[in-house]
Scaffold this active site. Structure first.
Site, PDB file in Angstrom:
ATOM      1  N   CYS A 128       0.766  -1.211  -0.015  1.00 32.55           N
ATOM      2  CA  CYS A 128      -0.016  -0.105  -0.220  1.00 32.55           C
ATOM      3  C   CYS A 128       0.919   1.209  -0.005  1.00 32.55           C
ATOM      4  CB  CYS A 128      -1.024  -0.065   1.238  1.00 32.55           C
ATOM      5  SG  CYS A 128       0.040  -0.214   2.647  1.00 32.55           S
TER       6      CYS A 128
ATOM      7  N   GLU B 186      -4.390   2.668  -8.800  1.00 28.16           N
ATOM      8  CA  GLU B 186      -3.352   1.866  -7.935  1.00 28.16           C
ATOM      9  C   GLU B 186      -3.161   0.679  -8.755  1.00 28.16           C
ATOM     10  OE1 GLU B 186      -4.756  -0.098  -4.419  1.00 28.16           O
ATOM     11  OE2 GLU B 186      -2.936   0.443  -3.398  1.00 28.16           O
TER      12      GLU B 186
HETATM   13  P1  NAD Z   1      -9.943  -6.204  -1.347  1.00 34.03           P
HETATM   14  O1  NAD Z   1     -10.751  -5.034  -0.681  1.00 34.03           O
HETATM   15  O2  NAD Z   1     -10.323  -6.760  -2.509  1.00 34.03           O
HETATM   16  O3  NAD Z   1     -10.093  -7.329  -0.093  1.00 34.03           O
HETATM   17  C1  NAD Z   1      -9.766  -7.161   1.146  1.00 34.03           C
HETATM   18  C2  NAD Z   1     -10.625  -8.288   1.981  1.00 34.03           C
HETATM   19  O4  NAD Z   1     -11.809  -7.697   2.032  1.00 34.03           O
HETATM   20  C3  NAD Z   1     -10.497  -9.564   1.637  1.00 34.03           C
HETATM   21  O5  NAD Z   1     -10.418 -10.335   2.751  1.00 34.03           O
HETATM   22  C4  NAD Z   1     -11.992  -9.570   1.181  1.00 34.03           C
HETATM   23  O6  NAD Z   1     -12.350 -10.732   1.167  1.00 34.03           O
HETATM   24  C5  NAD Z   1     -12.840  -8.658   1.916  1.00 34.03           C
HETATM   25  N1  NAD Z   1     -13.976  -8.235   1.132  1.00 34.03           N
HETATM   26  C6  NAD Z   1     -14.139  -7.925  -0.146  1.00 34.03           C
HETATM   27  N2  NAD Z   1     -15.498  -7.571  -0.148  1.00 34.03           N
HETATM   28  C7  NAD Z   1     -16.214  -7.461   0.887  1.00 34.03           C
HETATM   29  C8  NAD Z   1     -17.449  -6.995   1.506  1.00 34.03           C
HETATM   30  N3  NAD Z   1     -18.379  -6.509   0.764  1.00 34.03           N
HETATM   31  N4  NAD Z   1     -17.472  -7.045   2.850  1.00 34.03           N
HETATM   32  C9  NAD Z   1     -16.441  -7.446   3.805  1.00 34.03           C
HETATM   33  N5  NAD Z   1     -15.384  -7.846   3.480  1.00 34.03           N
HETATM   34  C10 NAD Z   1     -15.133  -7.883   1.978  1.00 34.03           C
HETATM   35  O7  NAD Z   1      -8.443  -6.062  -1.323  1.00 34.03           O
HETATM   36  P2  NAD Z   1      -7.167  -6.795  -1.801  1.00 34.03           P
HETATM   37  O8  NAD Z   1      -7.140  -6.614  -3.154  1.00 34.03           O
HETATM   38  O9  NAD Z   1      -7.078  -8.137  -0.869  1.00 34.03           O
HETATM   39  O10 NAD Z   1      -6.053  -5.852  -1.455  1.00 34.03           O
HETATM   40  C11 NAD Z   1      -5.060  -5.067  -1.861  1.00 34.03           C
HETATM   41  C12 NAD Z   1      -5.560  -3.582  -1.436  1.00 34.03           C
HETATM   42  O11 NAD Z   1      -5.369  -3.455  -0.040  1.00 34.03           O
HETATM   43  C13 NAD Z   1      -4.960  -2.304  -2.237  1.00 34.03           C
HETATM   44  O12 NAD Z   1      -5.605  -1.587  -2.344  1.00 34.03           O
HETATM   45  C14 NAD Z   1      -3.889  -2.082  -1.101  1.00 34.03           C
HETATM   46  O13 NAD Z   1      -3.505  -0.615  -1.359  1.00 34.03           O
HETATM   47  C15 NAD Z   1      -4.758  -2.238   0.150  1.00 34.03           C
HETATM   48  N6  NAD Z   1      -3.881  -2.283   1.423  1.00 34.03           N
HETATM   49  C16 NAD Z   1      -3.961  -1.142   2.171  1.00 34.03           C
HETATM   50  C17 NAD Z   1      -2.876  -1.056   3.123  1.00 34.03           C
HETATM   51  C18 NAD Z   1      -2.720   0.305   3.859  1.00 34.03           C
HETATM   52  O14 NAD Z   1      -2.289   0.193   5.209  1.00 34.03           O
HETATM   53  N7  NAD Z   1      -3.580   1.327   3.750  1.00 34.03           N
HETATM   54  C19 NAD Z   1      -2.128  -2.155   3.527  1.00 34.03           C
HETATM   55  C20 NAD Z   1      -2.172  -2.951   2.698  1.00 34.03           C
HETATM   56  C21 NAD Z   1      -3.004  -3.239   1.527  1.00 34.03           C
END
Ligand code: NAD
Length: 503
Positions: free
Chosen positions: A300, A397
Site C-alpha cells: 500500500c 493503483e
Molecule cells: P480487497 O478490498 O479486494 O479485499 C480485502 C478483504 O476484504 C478480503 O479479505 C476480502 O475478502 C474482503 N472483502 C471484499 N469484499 C467485502 C465486502 N463486501 N464485505 C466485507 N469484506 C469484503 O483488497 P485486496 O485486493 O485483497 O488487497 C489489496 C488492497 O489493499 C490494495 O488497494 C492495497 O493498497 C490495500 N492495502 C492497504 C494498506 C494500508 O495500510 N493502507 C495495506 C495493505 C493493503
C-alpha cells in the site's frame, strides 16, 4: 541440492498438512469445517498448481465465531493488563520460533520473495511484543479538575471486533490489527483474504499454543461478499478493522451502517516519490527502486509515482530503468529473488492490462512492460516514462512492480501533481533544502511522509492515510482509540449547590 530446491523441500514439509487436511476455520478454540461442509481451492502463484482446499465460511460460520468472541470477551477484558502482556509476549516468542514456517508458507501462498517475507514474519512478532508492552497501560486516561468536580477519563475495550485483511503480506498485516485489539482486551474474529488464508491458521494455532484462551481469536475463511459481509453486519461485532481496496471500504461502511459499526480503514494509495535536483540522487534512486519493486509492488505504501524535476529527469529515470532491468524475477524461495509472482492470475491480468493502457495513452515503456516466463504470475519490473498525471497509469493503483515517472518544473508544479490523485496514504520527498522540505510536507496530502528516506516504520508513530486512503490511525496509542471506548466519570469535590426545581 541448491538453496532454492532445499527451501522448496522445506516449504513442502510445512505445507503437507494443509495439502492433506485443508485449511479449516478456527472457532472457540476448535479447528472446524464450514457449517455447509463446503470448501474452495487455492492455488500457488508460483506455478498455478492447487495448494490446498479451504473451508468456505458463510453467515452461519461468522455467527458461530462472533458468538465465541462474545462469550470470551468478558473474561479476556477482565484479565489484568500484566497477564495479557505475558500471554502476548509468549505469542511473539512463538512467532519468532516458527518464523521460517510462516515465511516459507507465505512465500508459496502469496508469491512474495523470501528476503521480504522472512522480515515480515519477524515484524509480526514485533507487533505482538510492542502491543504486549502497552497492555498494562491501555486503560489509562487523565484526570481533569474543576473547583467542584473531579473528572476521571479512562478507556475500556469496545467488545468483540472483526478484522478483515488483504492478500499482500497477510500474516504481518493481521498481527498489526490483532495485537493491539488483544492488548486492549478485545476479542477478535479474523476474515483473511481468500487468496492467501494459510498463515492466519498458523497465527491462531501459535497464539493458542502460547496460552491465548479459546474464543479470544477466531478465524473464518471465505469470500468477501459472503463471510466478509456477514462479519460487517453481525450485531455482536462492535467494530471492523479493514485493510484493502478503497471501494471495498465504501461497501463495508454501508454494510455496517445498520449496526452502527465503528470502522477503521487502511486503503489504497498512489504514493509519490518527489525528487528535487538538489537531492542526493544515489540515495533517492535506491529508495525509489526499493519502494516500488520490493514486495512485488503489492504494497500500500509503494512509491508508484516518481515525480522528478525536469533538469534531472532523464538521468534519474535512466538509472531507475537500469536497476529495474537488473532486478531478479524468480521463485519466491530463491534467496536472490527480488520480485516473485503476483498473487493470482486475476491480479496478474489486471497489472498486465496497464501495460497496454500505457501504450494507448502514449507513455513510453522504459523497462519491463511484459510477462516473464510461461507459467506462474511473473511480471517484469516496469517503468513508464513520458507520462502525465491525468493518465490512468498515474491515477489508478496498479499494485504491482510498476512505476510511472512524471517530470515537474518547480515546487508548485510538484505539489500540484503530487496531490492530484484520489489517494493520500504516503509521500516520499527528496531534497536537501530544509525550508523546501518544511513547505512541501505542510502542503502534501498524505497521512505519512518520509523526507530523504524510504518507508521506515517506527511502531509508536501513527500509520494511516487521508482522502481515499483511509480513516483512522494505527500505531502507538492511536490503535487503542479505535479498539477502546473512552469514558468519563465525574466525582463531586464538595457539596456544591444543586439547582432545586419544583421546590
Ligand atoms: P480487497 O478490498 O479486494 O479485499 C480485502 C478483504 O476484504 C478480503 O479479505 C476480502 O475478502 C474482503 N472483502 C471484499 N469484499 C467485502 C465486502 N463486501 N464485505 C466485507 N469484506 C469484503 O483488497 P485486496 O485486493 O485483497 O488487497 C489489496 C488492497 O489493499 C490494495 O488497494 C492495497 O493498497 C490495500 N492495502 C492497504 C494498506 C494500508 O495500510 N493502507 C495495506 C495493505 C493493503
Amino acid at each position: 541440492m541448491g538453496q532454492t530446491e532445499e527451501n522448496i523441500a522445506r516449504a513442502e514439509g510445512y505445507l503437507a498438512r494443509f495439502r492433506q487436511t485443508g485449511v479449516m476455520n478456527h472457532v472457540g478454540g476448535q479447528s472446524v469445517a464450514a457449517a455447509s461442509g463446503e470448501t474452495f481451492e487455492i492455488i500457488s502463484p508460483v506455478d498455478l498448481a492447487p495448494l490446498a482446499r479451504v473451508a468456505l465460511g458463510g453467515r452461519e460460520d461468522i455467527d458461530a465465531a462472533a458468538r465465541a468472541a462474545k462469550a470470551a470477551f468478558p473474561g479476556w477484558a477482565a484479565t489484568p493488563g500484566a497477564e495479557r502482556r505475558a500471554i502476548l509476549i509468549r505469542v511473539a516468542e512463538a512467532i519468532e520460533a516458527r518464523a521460517e514456517e510462516i515465511a516459507f508458507t507465505e512465500c508459496m501462498d502469496t508469491g512474495q520473495a523470501l528476503r521480504f517475507m522472512s522480515k515480515a514474519a519477524i515484524r509480526g512478532a514485533a507487533n505482538f511484543r510492542y502491543y504486549a508492552d502497552q497492555a498494562p497501560y491501555a486503560e489509562d486516561g487523565q484526570v481533569t479538575r474543576t473547583p467542584t468536580q473531579m473528572n476521571t477519563t479512562s478507556r475500556r475495550p469496545i467488545g468483540p471486533v472483526g478484522v478483515i485483511t488483504p492478500w499482500n503480506t497477510p500474516f504481518m498485516l493481521s498481527t498489526w490489527k490483532i495485537a493491539p485489539a488483544l492488548a486492549a482486551g478485545c476479542t477478535v474474529v479474523l476474515k483473511p483474504a481468500e487468496f492467501s488464508p494459510i498463515t492466519a491458521k498458523l497465527l491462531v494455532e501459535i497464539a493458542e499454543d502460547a496460552g491465548l484462551p479459546p474464543g479470544v481469536l477466531n478465524v473464518v475463511n471465505g469470500f468477501g461478499e459472503e463471510a466478509g459481509r456477514a462479519l460487517t453486519e453481525h450485531p455482536a461485532i462492535k467494530a471492523i478493522a479493514f485493510v484493502g481496496e478503497s471501494r471495498t471500504g465504501s461497501m463495508i461502511m454501508a454494510q455496517g451502517a445498520a449496526t452502527l459499526k465503528r470502522v477503521h480503514f487502511e486503503l489504497g494509495g498512489k504514493n509519490p516519490v518527489i525528487v528535487f535536483d538538489d537531492a542526493d540522487l544515489d540515495r533517492a534512486v535506491d529508495a525509489a527502486v526499493f519502494m516500488i519493486y520490493s514486495l512485488n509492488g503489492e504494497r500500500c505504501t509503494s512509491s508508484s509515482r516518481l515525480l522528478v524535476q525536469e533538469s534531472i529527469h532523464d538521468e534519474v529515470t535512466a538509472r531507475v530503468a537500469e536497476a529495474a532491468r537488473r532486478i531478479k524475477v524468480g521463485h519466491p524461495l530463491d534467496p536472490d529473488t527480488v520480485v516473485g509472482p503476483l498473487i493470482h492470475p486475476e491480479h496478474e491480468a489486471k497489472v498486465l492490462s496497464y501495460f497496454a493502457r500505457a501504450r494507448e495513452e502514449g507513455a513510453t515503456i522504459a523497462a519491463g512492460g511484459e510477462k516473464v516466463g510461461e507459467t506462474g504470475c511473473y511480471v517484469a519490473p516496469t517503468l513508464f516514462t513520458g507520462a502525465t498525471n491525468d493518465m490512468t497509469i498515474a491515477q489508478e493503483e496498479i499494485f504491482g512492480p510498476v512505476l510511472t515517472a512524471i517530470p515537474f518544473r518547480d515546487e508548485e508544479d510538484a505539489l500540484r501533481i503530487a496531490n492530484d490523485v484520489p489517494y493520500g496514504l504516503a509521500a516520499y520527498l527528496w531534497t536537501n533544502d530544509l525550508n523546501r522540505a518544511m513547505r512541501m510536507t505542510d502542503a502534501l496530502e498524505a497521512g505519512m511522509m518520509w523526507v530523504n528516506s524510504e518507508n521506515i516504520r517506527h511502531l509508536p508513530t501513527p500509520f494511516g492515510g487521508v482522502k481515499a486512503s483511509g480513516i483512522g490511525r494505527d500505531g502507538g496509542h492511536w490503535s487503542f482509540d479505535f479498539y477502546m471506548e473512552t469514558v468519563n466519570v465525574s466525582f463531586p469535590r464538595q457539596s456544591h449547590r444543586i439547582p432545586k426545581l419544583g421546590a
